[in-house]
Write a protein that holds these residues in place. Sequence first.
Motif, short mmCIF file in Angstrom:
data_model
loop_
_atom_site.label_atom_id
_atom_site.label_comp_id
_atom_site.label_asym_id
_atom_site.label_seq_id
_atom_site.Cartn_x
_atom_site.Cartn_y
_atom_site.Cartn_z
N GLU A 54 -14.94 -4.18 -8.14
CA GLU A 54 -14.86 -3.04 -7.23
C GLU A 54 -14.35 -3.49 -5.87
O GLU A 54 -15.01 -4.26 -5.17
N SER A 55 -13.17 -2.99 -5.48
CA SER A 55 -12.62 -3.32 -4.17
C SER A 55 -12.83 -2.19 -3.17
O SER A 55 -12.78 -2.40 -1.96
N GLN A 56 -13.02 -1.00 -3.67
CA GLN A 56 -13.25 0.17 -2.84
C GLN A 56 -14.04 1.19 -3.64
O GLN A 56 -14.16 1.08 -4.86
N ARG A 57 -14.57 2.17 -2.97
CA ARG A 57 -15.32 3.22 -3.64
C ARG A 57 -14.74 4.56 -3.22
O ARG A 57 -14.69 4.89 -2.04
N GLY A 58 -14.28 5.34 -4.18
CA GLY A 58 -13.65 6.61 -3.86
C GLY A 58 -12.18 6.45 -3.56
O GLY A 58 -11.56 5.42 -3.85
N CYS A 59 -11.59 7.50 -2.97
CA CYS A 59 -10.15 7.53 -2.73
C CYS A 59 -9.85 8.40 -1.51
O CYS A 59 -10.51 9.43 -1.31
N PRO A 60 -8.87 8.02 -0.70
CA PRO A 60 -8.55 8.82 0.49
C PRO A 60 -7.64 10.01 0.23
O PRO A 60 -7.43 10.83 1.13
N TYR A 61 -7.10 10.12 -1.00
CA TYR A 61 -6.14 11.18 -1.28
C TYR A 61 -6.84 12.43 -1.81
O TYR A 61 -8.03 12.43 -2.11
N GLN A 62 -6.07 13.52 -1.94
CA GLN A 62 -6.64 14.84 -2.22
C GLN A 62 -6.15 15.45 -3.54
O GLN A 62 -6.11 16.67 -3.67
N CYS A 63 -5.79 14.65 -4.51
CA CYS A 63 -5.24 15.16 -5.77
C CYS A 63 -6.20 16.17 -6.41
O CYS A 63 -7.40 15.92 -6.54
N THR A 64 -5.66 17.28 -6.84
CA THR A 64 -6.50 18.39 -7.31
C THR A 64 -7.01 18.23 -8.73
O THR A 64 -7.90 18.97 -9.14
N TYR A 65 -6.44 17.30 -9.49
CA TYR A 65 -6.90 17.07 -10.86
C TYR A 65 -8.00 16.02 -10.91
O TYR A 65 -8.56 15.72 -11.96
N CYS A 66 -8.33 15.42 -9.76
CA CYS A 66 -9.27 14.32 -9.66
C CYS A 66 -10.53 14.77 -8.93
O CYS A 66 -10.47 15.62 -8.04
N ASN A 67 -11.68 14.19 -9.29
CA ASN A 67 -12.91 14.60 -8.60
C ASN A 67 -13.29 13.70 -7.44
O ASN A 67 -14.32 13.90 -6.81
N TYR A 124 -9.69 -6.32 -13.77
CA TYR A 124 -9.41 -4.88 -13.83
C TYR A 124 -9.92 -4.31 -12.51
O TYR A 124 -11.11 -4.17 -12.31
N TRP A 125 -9.00 -4.00 -11.59
CA TRP A 125 -9.43 -3.54 -10.27
C TRP A 125 -9.94 -2.11 -10.35
O TRP A 125 -9.22 -1.18 -10.71
N LEU A 126 -11.22 -1.94 -10.04
CA LEU A 126 -11.87 -0.64 -10.11
C LEU A 126 -11.60 0.10 -8.81
O LEU A 126 -12.42 0.11 -7.89
N ALA A 127 -10.45 0.71 -8.73
CA ALA A 127 -10.04 1.44 -7.54
C ALA A 127 -9.12 2.57 -7.96
O ALA A 127 -8.17 2.35 -8.73
N ASP A 128 -9.39 3.78 -7.49
CA ASP A 128 -8.52 4.90 -7.82
C ASP A 128 -7.09 4.63 -7.36
O ASP A 128 -6.12 4.94 -8.05
N THR A 129 -6.96 4.09 -6.17
CA THR A 129 -5.65 3.71 -5.61
C THR A 129 -5.80 2.33 -4.99
O THR A 129 -6.20 2.18 -3.83
N ASN A 166 -4.18 0.40 -10.61
CA ASN A 166 -3.59 1.73 -10.57
C ASN A 166 -3.29 2.07 -9.11
O ASN A 166 -4.09 1.77 -8.22
N THR A 167 -2.13 2.68 -8.85
CA THR A 167 -1.80 3.01 -7.47
C THR A 167 -0.88 4.22 -7.42
O THR A 167 -0.52 4.79 -8.45
#
Length: 553
Positions: free
Chosen positions: A241-254, A296-301, A327-328
Amino acid sequence: MNQNEENRKQKNKSSSWKNPKDFRVLLVYPNIQQSAMMPYSMGLFTALLKDSGFEVDLFDSTFYVEDLTSNYIHYRTYVRKFDWLERDVNFRSTKMLDDFCAKVEAFEPDLVAISVVENTYSIGRAMVRALPEKHRKIPTVWGGPFATFAPEFILRDNVGDFVCRGEGEIALIELCKRLCRGERATDIPNLWVREDGTLHRNPLGPRVDLDTLPFADYSLFEEQAIYRPMEGRLWRTIGIESQRGCPYQCTYCNSPGQNRIASEEQGNLFYRRKSLDRVMAELSHLHKLHNIELVYWLADTFLAMPQRVFDEMVERYEDFRIPFWMNTRSETITEHTASGLERMNMLRMSIGIEHGNAEYRRKFLKRTQTNQQLKRAFEISSGRTFSTTGNCIIGMPEETRELIFETIEFTRGLPDDIDTAGCFIFSPLHGTELRTIAVQNGYLDPATFCDISDPEASILDQPQLRRSEVLGIAKTFGLYQCVPKSDWDRIRSAEDDSPTGDAMLDKLQREYRPGDVGAAGDGVAVLKGSTMLPLGPDQPAPQTDNPVKPAIF
């Protein structure tokens, strides 16, 4: 309160009190079959519980092969062929529910803690319902993204009286301490608790300090759980885990939903990064324990970080150079980051395409990059020492067949050494904006959830794009990317869910994918040029409610 009542309460409290070392917690990981990788959340909670003095054990459903845990067969077309026996990975012949009941009978837990994403909830629910009546009374707490966004759903099913919203590190340990001491647990932050017919909806408590958490402890998993397929072989894989959550606003993602809830109830965002010192220390610790072959980097982006942090990470990772997947997003890919990723010895990355029509992406997905900007990320990634693929989603609200084929056309225009893009059917996950749109437009019953045991139930059935058409395009998506348009009529016939359609699909796979000797739907994906090579990893869905989602109990 009279003295007799007080004495009675004290007697009940003392009779239920236990030493922490005698308090047993059974962690339960309902997983899709063969989706191998030890989840970070289970490793983290194991470490936290042990550090607090509790006895802990684990039930993992990964290696059971049965209908309850199976996935869509067409997703296998995005995975290069590999052999589990290469690393002596074996699957069980016993029944999962029978083994779970036996585990509970033997371990005699004081608390069962189940972590699920939306499409694995039905597996966990089936486990609880399979227990004999005497064990149904064991306190059960649910966590994970589905518990965060649909706690009422779980409580309605009467499979437990505790549901954890948001992060579970603090809440789980406090719940164990309260139960261990025989105290009420109705006011623990993050928990919704049903007691004596009353539902206690507690708001979120303080955010967890990621740098103070213990390193994940995977000792309860069997040895074979460390192996994950990628690029045609099995690797000793650990998620970091390098980060928790994501700064982006994609509507298909929670993930945006996590930020919204945290902002409303905590006054800050869910998204934040671990310090680089902490990430490197955890990597070093786990590598010494497990001899990691793939990170396996556990990061949405993954690349959602300042350039100075990335540059320092490149320098420090050269002490490891362990191949990795991440994933990025396309806007994070530059000549500078691509060169840095080569220095780090990256094996493979996935870039979110999601849709090939820029206006649809902007209007429905809140992704504002142009097609030229998106394509540029793949051009920068072309000719590198690492592999690159893209993620696409089909079957979203207001989509049409013509719009789907704009996505296919976009992928056909990518450089030839970019692997065919994975196609994932849209999942209307709780906590996402697109689910709300689907419900409002009448495309989805609000009582429906994304269920791995009945996956078609949540596929949108729209007047302009029927569910059957979505399924047909999904299973032939890879062929449309690489087969000459002059042969698209045959692919169209292969979309049909019929013996004739299946036979045509198998024929096309054998014709255009000479390395595929399996049945229809069990083949390999290919590069778009004349070289017929299979696609790489066991890719995660681009939507972030998936079995490797980190950090949320």
